[in-house]
Enzyme design. Structure first.
Site, PDB file in Angstrom:
ATOM      1  N   GLY A   1       1.663  11.221   4.369  1.00 16.55           N
ATOM      2  CA  GLY A   1       0.480  11.756   5.034  1.00 16.55           C
ATOM      3  C   GLY A   1      -0.828  11.295   4.419  1.00 16.55           C
ATOM      4  O   GLY A   1      -1.791  12.060   4.345  1.00 16.55           O
TER       5      GLY A   1
ATOM      6  N   LYS B   1      -3.559  -4.548   9.250  1.00 14.18           N
ATOM      7  CA  LYS B   1      -2.138  -4.270   8.988  1.00 14.18           C
ATOM      8  C   LYS B   1      -1.502  -3.646  10.218  1.00 14.18           C
ATOM      9  O   LYS B   1      -1.791  -2.509  10.586  1.00 14.18           O
ATOM     10  CB  LYS B   1      -1.972  -3.349   7.788  1.00 14.18           C
ATOM     11  CG  LYS B   1      -0.498  -3.104   7.475  1.00 14.18           C
ATOM     12  CD  LYS B   1      -0.292  -2.366   6.188  1.00 14.18           C
ATOM     13  CE  LYS B   1       1.190  -2.130   5.929  1.00 14.18           C
ATOM     14  NZ  LYS B   1       1.408  -1.310   4.741  1.00 14.18           N
TER      15      LYS B   1
ATOM     16  N   GLY C   1      12.168  -0.345   3.740  1.00 15.27           N
ATOM     17  CA  GLY C   1      13.324  -0.811   2.980  1.00 15.27           C
ATOM     18  C   GLY C   1      14.160  -1.839   3.720  1.00 15.27           C
ATOM     19  O   GLY C   1      13.718  -2.424   4.702  1.00 15.27           O
TER      20      GLY C   1
ATOM     21  N   LYS D   1      -3.437   2.382  -2.449  1.00 12.14           N
ATOM     22  CA  LYS D   1      -3.092   3.372  -1.421  1.00 12.14           C
ATOM     23  C   LYS D   1      -4.187   3.420  -0.351  1.00 12.14           C
ATOM     24  O   LYS D   1      -5.381   3.337  -0.674  1.00 12.14           O
ATOM     25  CB  LYS D   1      -2.980   4.745  -2.097  1.00 12.14           C
ATOM     26  CG  LYS D   1      -2.770   5.913  -1.152  1.00 12.14           C
ATOM     27  CD  LYS D   1      -1.383   5.952  -0.572  1.00 12.14           C
ATOM     28  CE  LYS D   1      -1.242   6.994   0.538  1.00 12.14           C
ATOM     29  NZ  LYS D   1       0.067   6.890   1.226  1.00 12.14           N
TER      30      LYS D   1
ATOM     31  N   GLY E   1      10.984  -4.584   3.493  1.00  9.98           N
ATOM     32  CA  GLY E   1      12.323  -4.814   2.953  1.00  9.98           C
ATOM     33  C   GLY E   1      12.474  -6.048   2.091  1.00  9.98           C
ATOM     34  O   GLY E   1      13.545  -6.654   2.075  1.00  9.98           O
TER      35      GLY E   1
ATOM     36  N   THR F   1       5.621   0.787   8.439  1.00  9.18           N
ATOM     37  CA  THR F   1       6.935   1.402   8.643  1.00  9.18           C
ATOM     38  C   THR F   1       7.211   1.676  10.127  1.00  9.18           C
ATOM     39  O   THR F   1       6.279   1.778  10.930  1.00  9.18           O
ATOM     40  CB  THR F   1       7.015   2.738   7.886  1.00  9.18           C
ATOM     41  OG1 THR F   1       5.894   3.537   8.266  1.00  9.18           O
ATOM     42  CG2 THR F   1       6.984   2.514   6.381  1.00  9.18           C
TER      43      THR F   1
ATOM     44  N   SER G   1       0.838  -1.207   0.000  1.00 11.19           N
ATOM     45  CA  SER G   1       0.000   0.000   0.000  1.00 11.19           C
ATOM     46  C   SER G   1       0.870   1.253   0.000  1.00 11.19           C
ATOM     47  O   SER G   1       1.845   1.357   0.745  1.00 11.19           O
ATOM     48  CB  SER G   1      -0.907   0.015   1.233  1.00 11.19           C
ATOM     49  OG  SER G   1      -1.730   1.161   1.203  1.00 11.19           O
TER      50      SER G   1
ATOM     51  N   CYS H   1      -2.882   4.813  11.846  1.00 11.50           N
ATOM     52  CA  CYS H   1      -3.394   6.194  11.915  1.00 11.50           C
ATOM     53  C   CYS H   1      -3.722   6.606  13.343  1.00 11.50           C
ATOM     54  O   CYS H   1      -4.124   5.776  14.156  1.00 11.50           O
ATOM     55  CB  CYS H   1      -4.675   6.322  11.086  1.00 11.50           C
ATOM     56  SG  CYS H   1      -4.516   5.684   9.432  1.00 11.50           S
TER      57      CYS H   1
ATOM     58  N   ILE I   1       4.824  -5.850   8.237  1.00  9.99           N
ATOM     59  CA  ILE I   1       4.633  -4.726   9.132  1.00  9.99           C
ATOM     60  C   ILE I   1       4.509  -3.407   8.352  1.00  9.99           C
ATOM     61  O   ILE I   1       4.938  -3.333   7.200  1.00  9.99           O
ATOM     62  CB  ILE I   1       5.837  -4.581  10.120  1.00  9.99           C
ATOM     63  CG1 ILE I   1       7.160  -4.482   9.362  1.00  9.99           C
ATOM     64  CG2 ILE I   1       5.863  -5.717  11.120  1.00  9.99           C
ATOM     65  CD1 ILE I   1       8.391  -4.243  10.220  1.00  9.99           C
TER      66      ILE I   1
HETATM   67  C1  LIG Z   1       5.942   6.200   0.108  1.00 11.37           C
HETATM   68  C2  LIG Z   1       5.251   5.206   0.981  1.00 11.37           C
HETATM   69  C3  LIG Z   1       3.886   5.337   1.192  1.00 11.37           C
HETATM   70  C4  LIG Z   1       3.214   4.410   2.001  1.00 11.37           C
HETATM   71  N1  LIG Z   1       1.865   4.540   2.183  1.00 11.37           N
HETATM   72  C5  LIG Z   1       1.198   3.601   2.905  1.00 11.37           C
HETATM   73  C6  LIG Z   1      -0.209   3.647   3.021  1.00 11.37           C
HETATM   74  O1  LIG Z   1      -0.896   4.504   2.458  1.00 11.37           O
HETATM   75  N2  LIG Z   1      -0.812   2.685   3.768  1.00 11.37           N
HETATM   76  C7  LIG Z   1      -0.120   1.683   4.387  1.00 11.37           C
HETATM   77  O2  LIG Z   1      -0.742   0.822   5.027  1.00 11.37           O
HETATM   78  N3  LIG Z   1       1.226   1.608   4.276  1.00 11.37           N
HETATM   79  C8  LIG Z   1       1.884   2.536   3.543  1.00 11.37           C
HETATM   80  N4  LIG Z   1       3.248   2.449   3.414  1.00 11.37           N
HETATM   81  C9  LIG Z   1       3.958   1.330   4.072  1.00 11.37           C
HETATM   82  C10 LIG Z   1       4.184   0.180   3.106  1.00 11.37           C
HETATM   83  O3  LIG Z   1       2.962  -0.358   2.624  1.00 11.37           O
HETATM   84  C11 LIG Z   1       4.997  -0.945   3.782  1.00 11.37           C
HETATM   85  O4  LIG Z   1       4.281  -1.450   4.892  1.00 11.37           O
HETATM   86  C12 LIG Z   1       6.357  -0.448   4.277  1.00 11.37           C
HETATM   87  O5  LIG Z   1       6.924   0.482   3.367  1.00 11.37           O
HETATM   88  C13 LIG Z   1       7.346  -1.604   4.484  1.00 11.37           C
HETATM   89  O6  LIG Z   1       7.603  -2.285   3.277  1.00 11.37           O
HETATM   90  P1  LIG Z   1       8.903  -1.981   2.360  1.00 11.37           P
HETATM   91  O7  LIG Z   1      10.096  -2.036   3.264  1.00 11.37           O
HETATM   92  O8  LIG Z   1       8.891  -3.065   1.315  1.00 11.37           O
HETATM   93  O9  LIG Z   1       8.717  -0.618   1.779  1.00 11.37           O
HETATM   94  C14 LIG Z   1       3.942   3.354   2.613  1.00 11.37           C
HETATM   95  C15 LIG Z   1       5.312   3.233   2.391  1.00 11.37           C
HETATM   96  C16 LIG Z   1       5.975   4.141   1.584  1.00 11.37           C
HETATM   97  C17 LIG Z   1       7.438   3.960   1.374  1.00 11.37           C
END
Ligand SMILES: Cc1cc2nc3c(=O)[nH]c(=O)nc-3n(C[C@H](O)[C@H](O)[C@H](O)COP(=O)(O)O)c2cc1C
Length: 305
Positions: free
Chosen positions: A72, A167, A219, A45, A246, A195, A21, A132, A193
């Site tokens: 945001g 989530k 990441g 998203k 990641g 972030t 997402s 949130c 998870i």
């Molecule tokens: C730019 C960006 C926007 C994100 N927006 C959302 C979001 O709208 N809803 C959500 O549940 N997670 C959001 N995340 C979190 C990601 O879905 C994911 O849980 C997190 O980045 C860890 O995975 P990754 O290490 O592969 O990026 C966002 C992450 C990034 C980097």
């Protein structure tokens, strides 16, 4: 059933890899980079009741081993998602399972958005982003309090007729009781998870590198944390788990399976490599051969019993 086929609470995915997402918006731009039809699914998203413009820029910044972001929850609102974004996906990718990500700042907002999201025929699963803040509880993030998680899960599950995946946020002392609360509330599965809250400071300006101050770290840096948390939660639940955090390679996917995941989402990897999701899918059979894995179903059975 193919080698890569997985089942998530009754929803069949041809392969386990989906963009996470917020990292593929609603698919239109990503469709210019790769064949969305080759994905296991697409997580849209996080969507709120009304449109949100997001935080001031800069909203993203690279760090040593990941990205900080404070987008945001910028999104056009559920009505536009229902009237434009989801129909576009249904027209162009009629067989692509969509995971509808839901966000809100009150119980009522979550429930209302989830109920609307569930009416879209191509939304097969709901994923509830509980990172949130709850404005009715002084801004405490929904996902940090087990009682709030259980109540929110129950209300959403009662309002929809599709599987609900909660989530989880890793910004808690212990994620296991939060997962248990989601299960007690009737969740069909867990995504983990989101972030981790972080911060970077620019030595020249002496200001945070994000205009918002803090941001979510994603990441490579968070992958071992996600593995540990999925592993810990898997010890106490049979619910399907979508692993995220990641994932950059087919080996990262298999590692999540060994920890107890049933499918995966890929976020930050797509920044450096727009085709990361389809590259990982293409590389999975060879990685499975290398480690003696006949099918993902077999691996799940072996790890989860
Ligand atoms: C730019 C960006 C926007 C994100 N927006 C959302 C979001 O709208 N809803 C959500 O549940 N997670 C959001 N995340 C979190 C990601 O879905 C994911 O849980 C997190 O980045 C860890 O995975 P990754 O290490 O592969 O990026 C966002 C992450 C990034 C980097």
């Amino acid at each position: 059933m193919g080698r890569l086929t997985v089942d998530l609470a009754g929803v069949t995915l041809d392969n386990p890899v989906m963009p996470a997402s917020g990292t593929a918006a609603y698919g239109q731009q990503m469709a210019q980079q790769l064949d969305l039809g080759a994905l296991g699914g697409l997580v849209i998203k996080s969507t709120t009741a009304e449109a949100k413009v997001g935080n001031p820029r800069p909203t993203t910044a690279p760090t040593t081993a990941g990205w900080l972001n404070a987008i945001g929850l910028k999104n056009p609102g559920i009505d536009v998602v229902l009237s434009e974004k989801l129909p576009w996906l249904a027209t162009h990718y009629p067989n692509l399972p969509i995971v509808g990500s839901v966000a809100g700042n009150t119980f009522d907002e979550y429930v209302a958005v989830a109920a609307k999201m569930a009416t879209a025929p191509n939304v097969k699963l709901l994923e509830i982003n509980i990172s949130c803040p709850n404005v009715e509880k002084g801004g405490l993030a929904f996902g940090t309090d087990p009682a709030m998680v259980e109540n929110l899960t129950r209300e959403i599950v009662m309002a929809v007729d599709k599987p609900v995946f909660m989530k989880l946020t890793p910004n808690v002392t212990d994620i296991v009781p939060i997962a248990a609360a989601a299960e007690a509330g009737g969740a069909s599965g867990l995504t983990m998870i989101n972030t981790l809250t972080g911060m970077g400071i620019d030595l020249k300006t002496r200001q945070p590198i994000l205009a918002h101050g803090t941001g979510g770290l994603s990441g490579k840096a968070i992958h071992p944390l996600a593995v540990r948390m999925i592993h810990d939660v898997r010890q106490q639940t049979k619910l399907p788990i979508i692993g995220v955090g990641g994932v950059f390679t087919p080996e990262d996917v298999l590692e999540f399976y060994l920890a107890g995941a049933n499918a995966v989402e890929v976020g930050a990897a797509t920044y450096g490599q727009p085709t990361a999701c389809t590259d990982i899918i293409a590389g999975l059979p060879a990685a499975m051969d290398k480690y003696g894995i006949e099918s993902l179903q077999d691996l799940i059975a072996e790890v989860q019993g």
